[in-house]
Design a protein around this motif. Structure first.
Motif, mmCIF file in Angstrom:
data_model
loop_
_atom_site.group_PDB
_atom_site.id
_atom_site.type_symbol
_atom_site.label_atom_id
_atom_site.label_comp_id
_atom_site.label_asym_id
_atom_site.label_seq_id
_atom_site.Cartn_x
_atom_site.Cartn_y
_atom_site.Cartn_z
ATOM 1 N N ALA A 165 0.759 -1.399 0.044
ATOM 2 C CA ALA A 165 -0.150 -0.092 -0.027
ATOM 3 C C ALA A 165 0.766 1.321 -0.057
ATOM 4 C CB ALA A 165 -0.962 0.032 1.355
ATOM 5 N N GLU A 166 2.104 1.121 0.528
ATOM 6 C CA GLU A 166 2.990 2.350 0.742
ATOM 7 C C GLU A 166 4.279 1.984 0.996
ATOM 8 O OE1 GLU A 166 2.628 6.750 2.945
ATOM 9 O OE2 GLU A 166 1.727 4.930 3.744
ATOM 10 N N VAL A 167 5.326 2.677 0.284
ATOM 11 C CA VAL A 167 6.570 2.670 0.704
ATOM 12 C C VAL A 167 7.267 3.911 0.873
ATOM 13 C CG1 VAL A 167 7.174 0.332 -0.579
ATOM 14 C CG2 VAL A 167 7.403 2.678 -1.769
ATOM 15 N N PHE A 168 7.687 4.470 2.038
ATOM 16 C CA PHE A 168 8.148 5.642 2.061
ATOM 17 C C PHE A 168 9.346 5.794 3.190
ATOM 18 C CE2 PHE A 168 5.283 3.988 5.354
ATOM 19 C CZ PHE A 168 5.654 4.300 6.805
ATOM 20 N N GLY A 169 9.918 6.873 3.754
ATOM 21 C CA GLY A 169 10.819 6.702 4.853
ATOM 22 C C GLY A 169 12.247 6.695 4.371
ATOM 23 N N TYR A 170 12.360 6.666 2.867
ATOM 24 C CA TYR A 170 13.989 6.902 2.430
ATOM 25 C C TYR A 170 13.802 7.413 1.127
ATOM 26 C CZ TYR A 170 18.688 5.462 1.678
ATOM 27 O OH TYR A 170 20.089 5.566 1.442
ATOM 28 N N HIS A 171 14.735 7.182 0.049
ATOM 29 C CA HIS A 171 14.759 7.836 -1.156
ATOM 30 C C HIS A 171 15.638 6.858 -2.191
ATOM 31 C CE1 HIS A 171 18.668 9.346 -0.536
ATOM 32 N NE2 HIS A 171 18.207 9.665 0.408
ATOM 33 N N THR A 172 15.334 7.218 -3.256
ATOM 34 C CA THR A 172 16.111 6.519 -4.418
ATOM 35 C C THR A 172 17.416 7.608 -4.680
ATOM 36 O OG1 THR A 172 14.682 7.449 -6.269
ATOM 37 C CG2 THR A 172 14.349 5.325 -5.746
ATOM 38 N N LYS A 173 18.205 7.338 -5.531
ATOM 39 C CA LYS A 173 19.110 8.240 -6.083
ATOM 40 C C LYS A 173 18.595 9.153 -7.068
ATOM 41 C CE LYS A 173 23.004 4.966 -5.854
ATOM 42 N NZ LYS A 173 23.918 4.158 -6.732
ATOM 43 N N PRO A 174 19.074 10.481 -7.218
ATOM 44 C CA PRO A 174 18.248 11.532 -8.018
ATOM 45 C C PRO A 174 18.483 10.581 -9.682
ATOM 46 C CG PRO A 174 20.149 12.437 -6.725
ATOM 47 C CD PRO A 174 20.285 10.747 -6.522
ATOM 48 N N GLN A 175 17.233 10.994 -10.284
ATOM 49 C CA GLN A 175 17.338 10.484 -11.631
ATOM 50 C C GLN A 175 16.880 11.721 -12.420
ATOM 51 O OE1 GLN A 175 14.897 6.986 -11.937
ATOM 52 N NE2 GLN A 175 15.031 6.765 -9.876
ATOM 53 N N LYS A 176 17.105 11.741 -13.692
ATOM 54 C CA LYS A 176 17.142 12.769 -14.807
ATOM 55 C C LYS A 176 15.731 12.398 -15.387
ATOM 56 C CE LYS A 176 21.759 14.619 -15.314
ATOM 57 N NZ LYS A 176 21.324 15.274 -14.506
ATOM 58 N N GLY A 177 14.944 13.587 -15.876
ATOM 59 C CA GLY A 177 13.843 13.384 -16.437
ATOM 60 C C GLY A 177 12.521 13.992 -15.940
ATOM 61 N N GLU A 178 11.474 13.941 -16.574
ATOM 62 C CA GLU A 178 10.157 14.507 -16.220
ATOM 63 C C GLU A 178 9.778 13.573 -14.957
ATOM 64 O OE1 GLU A 178 8.647 17.302 -16.830
ATOM 65 O OE2 GLU A 178 10.482 17.567 -18.158
ATOM 66 N N PRO A 179 9.093 14.219 -14.001
ATOM 67 C CA PRO A 179 8.461 13.162 -12.797
ATOM 68 C C PRO A 179 7.968 12.022 -13.280
ATOM 69 C CG PRO A 179 8.244 15.533 -12.292
ATOM 70 C CD PRO A 179 8.670 15.801 -13.501
ATOM 71 N N GLU A 180 6.835 12.218 -14.311
ATOM 72 C CA GLU A 180 5.883 11.022 -14.568
ATOM 73 C C GLU A 180 6.834 9.932 -15.183
ATOM 74 O OE1 GLU A 180 5.157 14.528 -17.880
ATOM 75 O OE2 GLU A 180 5.478 14.151 -15.699
ATOM 76 N N GLU A 181 7.897 10.398 -16.024
ATOM 77 C CA GLU A 181 8.744 9.412 -16.587
ATOM 78 C C GLU A 181 9.442 8.580 -15.474
ATOM 79 O OE1 GLU A 181 11.464 11.897 -18.944
ATOM 80 O OE2 GLU A 181 9.834 12.124 -20.644
ATOM 81 N N ILE A 182 10.110 9.362 -14.519
ATOM 82 C CA ILE A 182 10.880 8.764 -13.565
ATOM 83 C C ILE A 182 9.961 7.690 -12.694
ATOM 84 C CG2 ILE A 182 11.936 9.281 -11.101
ATOM 85 C CD1 ILE A 182 12.902 11.956 -12.590
ATOM 86 N N ALA A 183 8.758 8.252 -12.306
ATOM 87 C CA ALA A 183 7.781 7.595 -11.718
ATOM 88 C C ALA A 183 7.295 6.088 -12.356
ATOM 89 C CB ALA A 183 6.334 8.324 -11.386
#
Length: 128
Positions: free
Chosen positions: A38-56
């Protein structure tokens, strides 16, 4: 109320594998009605290039075994740009129809780090 559904061994294994990729720092919540993530949270991926919807979409595709989201069955509902974050919301589709209450929200920083995913995606739809 229906009986609580626990995550399957397969999903728990995928959750462990996913978290190991990120130094075991993500928190993962499961939907008690489906046993799915249902949810993942509390950390982050490495920075990625591209538009937010492409990254998602790329992130959801790369982690399909965990989220069980079929990218071809979702459509972009809205994009929100805030001073520090972006929120990309998708909606599940089935045979051209919207599946109610099945939003997928991916939150990212402005430099492309995914910081959370919440999902009500339902992967067991059957035709009648």
């Amino acid at each position: 109320f229906s009986k609580k559904i626990n995550p399957s061994k397969e999903i728990l294994s995928e959750a462990k594998r996913f978290n190991e990729k990120y130094e075991n720092k993500w928190k993962i919540k499961f939907n008690p009605f489906t046993g799915q993530v249902a949810e993942v949270f509390g950390y982050h991926t490495k920075p990625q290039k591209g538009e937010p919807e492409e990254i998602a979409i790329r992130f959801l595709s790369e982690n399909k075994p965990l989220f069980k989201i079929e990218p071809k069955n979702i459509r972009l509902l809205k994009k929100e740009k805030r001073p520090e974050f972006n929120h990309v919301t998708y909606q599940q589709m089935y045979q051209g129809f919207v599946v109610e209450n099945t939003n997928i929200i991916v939150s990212l920083t402005n430099d492309g780090k995914i910081i959370s995913v919440s999902s009500n995606y339902y992967h067991k739809i059957k035709s009648t």
